[in-house]
Motif scaffolding. Structure first.
Motif, PDB file in Angstrom:
ATOM      1  N   ALA A 157       0.841  -1.191   0.000  1.00 36.65           N
ATOM      2  CA  ALA A 157       0.000   0.000   0.000  1.00 36.65           C
ATOM      3  C   ALA A 157       0.878   1.243   0.000  1.00 36.65           C
ATOM      4  CB  ALA A 157      -0.907  -0.001   1.217  1.00 36.65           C
ATOM      5  N   ALA A 158       0.561   2.174  -0.876  1.00 39.84           N
ATOM      6  CA  ALA A 158       1.353   3.391  -1.021  1.00 39.84           C
ATOM      7  C   ALA A 158       0.550   4.605  -0.590  1.00 39.84           C
ATOM      8  CB  ALA A 158       1.793   3.554  -2.470  1.00 39.84           C
ATOM      9  N   SER A 159       1.238   5.538   0.048  1.00 40.12           N
ATOM     10  CA  SER A 159       0.595   6.796   0.426  1.00 40.12           C
ATOM     11  C   SER A 159       0.663   7.761  -0.747  1.00 40.12           C
ATOM     12  CB  SER A 159       1.315   7.408   1.624  1.00 40.12           C
ATOM     13  OG  SER A 159       2.645   7.750   1.259  1.00 40.12           O
ATOM     14  N   GLY A 160      -0.095   8.835  -0.671  1.00 39.97           N
ATOM     15  CA  GLY A 160      -0.016   9.864  -1.690  1.00 39.97           C
ATOM     16  C   GLY A 160      -1.001   9.657  -2.821  1.00 39.97           C
ATOM     17  N   ARG A 161      -1.125  10.692  -3.646  1.00 44.30           N
ATOM     18  CA  ARG A 161      -2.113  10.666  -4.712  1.00 44.30           C
ATOM     19  C   ARG A 161      -1.507  10.489  -6.086  1.00 44.30           C
ATOM     20  NH1 ARG A 161      -5.309  16.082  -3.348  1.00 44.30           N
ATOM     21  NH2 ARG A 161      -3.197  16.745  -2.897  1.00 44.30           N
ATOM     22  N   THR A 162      -0.187  10.188  -6.137  1.00 45.56           N
ATOM     23  CA  THR A 162       0.484  10.079  -7.429  1.00 45.56           C
ATOM     24  C   THR A 162       1.015   8.679  -7.663  1.00 45.56           C
ATOM     25  OG1 THR A 162       2.574  10.816  -6.440  1.00 45.56           O
ATOM     26  CG2 THR A 162       1.132  12.498  -7.417  1.00 45.56           C
ATOM     27  N   PHE A 163       0.356   7.686  -7.093  1.00 44.28           N
ATOM     28  CA  PHE A 163       0.829   6.301  -7.208  1.00 44.28           C
ATOM     29  C   PHE A 163       1.004   5.894  -8.656  1.00 44.28           C
ATOM     30  CE2 PHE A 163       1.528   2.074  -5.871  1.00 44.28           C
ATOM     31  CZ  PHE A 163       0.760   1.213  -6.638  1.00 44.28           C
ATOM     32  N   SER A 164       0.139   6.356  -9.519  1.00 48.01           N
ATOM     33  CA  SER A 164       0.179   5.944 -10.923  1.00 48.01           C
ATOM     34  C   SER A 164       1.389   6.473 -11.683  1.00 48.01           C
ATOM     35  CB  SER A 164      -1.099   6.377 -11.641  1.00 48.01           C
ATOM     36  OG  SER A 164      -1.212   7.783 -11.618  1.00 48.01           O
ATOM     37  N   THR A 165       2.175   7.334 -11.055  1.00 50.42           N
ATOM     38  CA  THR A 165       3.379   7.845 -11.710  1.00 50.42           C
ATOM     39  C   THR A 165       4.632   7.066 -11.327  1.00 50.42           C
ATOM     40  OG1 THR A 165       3.827   9.452  -9.963  1.00 50.42           O
ATOM     41  CG2 THR A 165       2.417  10.180 -11.789  1.00 50.42           C
ATOM     42  N   TYR A 166       4.475   6.045 -10.505  1.00 50.89           N
ATOM     43  CA  TYR A 166       5.622   5.277 -10.028  1.00 50.89           C
ATOM     44  C   TYR A 166       5.680   3.900 -10.679  1.00 50.89           C
ATOM     45  CZ  TYR A 166       6.273   8.659  -6.268  1.00 50.89           C
ATOM     46  OH  TYR A 166       6.512   9.806  -5.551  1.00 50.89           O
ATOM     47  N   VAL A 167       6.867   3.510 -11.111  1.00 46.72           N
ATOM     48  CA  VAL A 167       7.107   2.111 -11.413  1.00 46.72           C
ATOM     49  C   VAL A 167       7.314   1.418 -10.077  1.00 46.72           C
ATOM     50  CG1 VAL A 167       9.584   2.435 -11.716  1.00 46.72           C
ATOM     51  CG2 VAL A 167       8.477   0.461 -12.729  1.00 46.72           C
ATOM     52  N   MET A 168       6.771   0.224  -9.949  1.00 51.84           N
ATOM     53  CA  MET A 168       6.814  -0.505  -8.689  1.00 51.84           C
ATOM     54  C   MET A 168       7.550  -1.828  -8.853  1.00 51.84           C
ATOM     55  SD  MET A 168       5.154   1.508  -6.672  1.00 51.84           S
ATOM     56  CE  MET A 168       4.955   0.419  -5.252  1.00 51.84           C
ATOM     57  N   GLY A 169       8.201  -2.244  -7.783  1.00 53.08           N
ATOM     58  CA  GLY A 169       8.929  -3.498  -7.845  1.00 53.08           C
ATOM     59  C   GLY A 169       8.832  -4.292  -6.555  1.00 53.08           C
ATOM     60  N   TRP A 170       9.062  -5.587  -6.689  1.00 49.63           N
ATOM     61  CA  TRP A 170       9.192  -6.484  -5.538  1.00 49.63           C
ATOM     62  C   TRP A 170      10.613  -7.047  -5.524  1.00 49.63           C
ATOM     63  CZ3 TRP A 170       5.751  -6.887  -1.726  1.00 49.63           C
ATOM     64  CH2 TRP A 170       4.414  -6.583  -1.980  1.00 49.63           C
TER      65      TRP A 170
ATOM     66  N   PRO B 224      10.386 -23.892  -0.758  1.00 49.52           N
ATOM     67  CA  PRO B 224      11.178 -23.460   0.412  1.00 49.52           C
ATOM     68  C   PRO B 224      12.198 -22.378   0.048  1.00 49.52           C
ATOM     69  CG  PRO B 224      10.901 -25.827   0.450  1.00 49.52           C
ATOM     70  CD  PRO B 224      10.324 -25.357  -0.863  1.00 49.52           C
ATOM     71  N   GLU B 225      12.732 -22.415  -1.150  1.00 51.22           N
ATOM     72  CA  GLU B 225      13.716 -21.410  -1.550  1.00 51.22           C
ATOM     73  C   GLU B 225      13.097 -20.025  -1.783  1.00 51.22           C
ATOM     74  OE1 GLU B 225      13.246 -24.427  -2.892  1.00 51.22           O
ATOM     75  OE2 GLU B 225      13.528 -24.386  -5.087  1.00 51.22           O
ATOM     76  N   ASP B 226      11.780 -19.923  -1.718  1.00 54.41           N
ATOM     77  CA  ASP B 226      11.126 -18.615  -1.794  1.00 54.41           C
ATOM     78  C   ASP B 226      11.095 -17.931  -0.430  1.00 54.41           C
ATOM     79  OD1 ASP B 226       8.761 -20.101  -4.034  1.00 54.41           O
ATOM     80  OD2 ASP B 226      10.418 -18.759  -4.565  1.00 54.41           O
ATOM     81  N   THR B 227      11.530 -18.631   0.603  1.00 51.01           N
ATOM     82  CA  THR B 227      11.561 -18.047   1.944  1.00 51.01           C
ATOM     83  C   THR B 227      12.481 -16.840   1.969  1.00 51.01           C
ATOM     84  OG1 THR B 227      11.064 -20.133   3.041  1.00 51.01           O
ATOM     85  CG2 THR B 227      12.212 -18.456   4.337  1.00 51.01           C
ATOM     86  N   ALA B 228      11.945 -15.701   2.415  1.00 48.99           N
ATOM     87  CA  ALA B 228      12.707 -14.450   2.422  1.00 48.99           C
ATOM     88  C   ALA B 228      11.839 -13.354   3.017  1.00 48.99           C
ATOM     89  CB  ALA B 228      13.123 -14.069   1.003  1.00 48.99           C
ATOM     90  N   VAL B 229      12.477 -12.228   3.271  1.00 49.35           N
ATOM     91  CA  VAL B 229      11.733 -11.001   3.541  1.00 49.35           C
ATOM     92  C   VAL B 229      11.478 -10.340   2.192  1.00 49.35           C
ATOM     93  CG1 VAL B 229      11.736  -8.752   4.650  1.00 49.35           C
ATOM     94  CG2 VAL B 229      12.779 -10.706   5.809  1.00 49.35           C
ATOM     95  N   TYR B 230      10.227 -10.019   1.928  1.00 49.06           N
ATOM     96  CA  TYR B 230       9.841  -9.420   0.656  1.00 49.06           C
ATOM     97  C   TYR B 230       9.619  -7.924   0.843  1.00 49.06           C
ATOM     98  CZ  TYR B 230       9.404 -13.934  -1.599  1.00 49.06           C
ATOM     99  OH  TYR B 230       9.673 -15.166  -2.162  1.00 49.06           O
ATOM    100  N   TYR B 231      10.230  -7.152  -0.050  1.00 50.70           N
ATOM    101  CA  TYR B 231      10.150  -5.697  -0.001  1.00 50.70           C
ATOM    102  C   TYR B 231       9.487  -5.160  -1.270  1.00 50.70           C
ATOM    103  CZ  TYR B 231      13.852  -6.181   3.523  1.00 50.70           C
ATOM    104  OH  TYR B 231      14.587  -6.527   4.615  1.00 50.70           O
ATOM    105  N   CYS B 232       8.672  -4.142  -1.105  1.00 51.74           N
ATOM    106  CA  CYS B 232       8.219  -3.434  -2.290  1.00 51.74           C
ATOM    107  C   CYS B 232       9.018  -2.132  -2.413  1.00 51.74           C
ATOM    108  CB  CYS B 232       6.720  -3.167  -2.273  1.00 51.74           C
ATOM    109  SG  CYS B 232       6.135  -2.014  -1.032  1.00 51.74           S
ATOM    110  N   ALA B 233       9.124  -1.668  -3.631  1.00 61.24           N
ATOM    111  CA  ALA B 233       9.925  -0.490  -3.929  1.00 61.24           C
ATOM    112  C   ALA B 233       9.237   0.327  -5.009  1.00 61.24           C
ATOM    113  CB  ALA B 233      11.322  -0.896  -4.379  1.00 61.24           C
ATOM    114  N   ALA B 234       9.570   1.616  -5.036  1.00 61.58           N
ATOM    115  CA  ALA B 234       8.946   2.519  -6.004  1.00 61.58           C
ATOM    116  C   ALA B 234       9.973   3.487  -6.565  1.00 61.58           C
ATOM    117  CB  ALA B 234       7.808   3.302  -5.341  1.00 61.58           C
ATOM    118  N   ASP B 235       9.746   3.868  -7.809  1.00 64.46           N
ATOM    119  CA  ASP B 235      10.586   4.869  -8.446  1.00 64.46           C
ATOM    120  C   ASP B 235       9.703   5.744  -9.322  1.00 64.46           C
ATOM    121  OD1 ASP B 235      12.765   5.154 -11.156  1.00 64.46           O
ATOM    122  OD2 ASP B 235      13.092   6.098  -9.213  1.00 64.46           O
ATOM    123  N   LEU B 236       9.920   7.037  -9.239  1.00 65.56           N
ATOM    124  CA  LEU B 236       9.163   7.973 -10.067  1.00 65.56           C
ATOM    125  C   LEU B 236       9.614   7.800 -11.507  1.00 65.56           C
ATOM    126  CD1 LEU B 236       7.020  10.164  -9.697  1.00 65.56           C
ATOM    127  CD2 LEU B 236       8.863  11.835  -9.584  1.00 65.56           C
TER     128      LEU B 236
END
Length: 126
Positions: A23-36, A88-100
């Motif tokens: 979940a992202a804050s702000g009103r410009t989410f559609s301007t960001y490329v997102m990644g996992w 089992p090899e998918d075990t990890a901490v998963y992070y989301c990331a964003a870039d304008l």
């Protein structure tokens, strides 16, 4: 600036499924490329998937292609990662990331992402 909060992690048996949300804050989410991205114990953080501003372009790591699906709902300021056939090899901490993003492209380079969430733990038992 955008703030990101991941959710949906947990413990699942091999072969099972989970859906992560970012979940992202702000009103410009559609301007960001997102990644996992994900980081397993003792390993470097690695790319998992990315999705362009409109959702039209997606990019996956070979290790998850065909099992994971990245999507986004710009009206809800949320990105998702549907994870099926977990291993089992998918075990990890998963992070989301964003870039304008200036274009409607998806990319995997970690250094290009400016904003990061705190991560959510995914554990897959054998």
């Amino acid at each position: 600036q955008v703030q990101l909060v991941e959710s949906g992690g947990g413990l699942v048996q091999a072969g099972g499924s989970l859906r992560l949300s970012c979940a992202a804050s702000g009103r410009t989410f559609s301007t960001y490329v997102m990644g996992w991205f994900r980081q397993a114990p003792g390993k470097e953080r690695e790319f998992v998937a990315s999705i362009s501003r409109s959702g039209a372009n997606r990019y996956y790591a070979d290790s998850v292609k065909g099992r994971f699906t990245c999507s986004r709902d710009n009206a809800k300021n949320t990105m998702y990662l549907q994870m099926n056939s977990l291993k089992p090899e998918d075990t990890a901490v998963y992070y989301c990331a964003a870039d304008l993003a200036g274009t409607d492209s998806a990319y995997r380079r970690e250094l290009l992402y400016d904003y990061w969430g705190q991560g959510t733990q995914v554990t897959v038992s054998s």
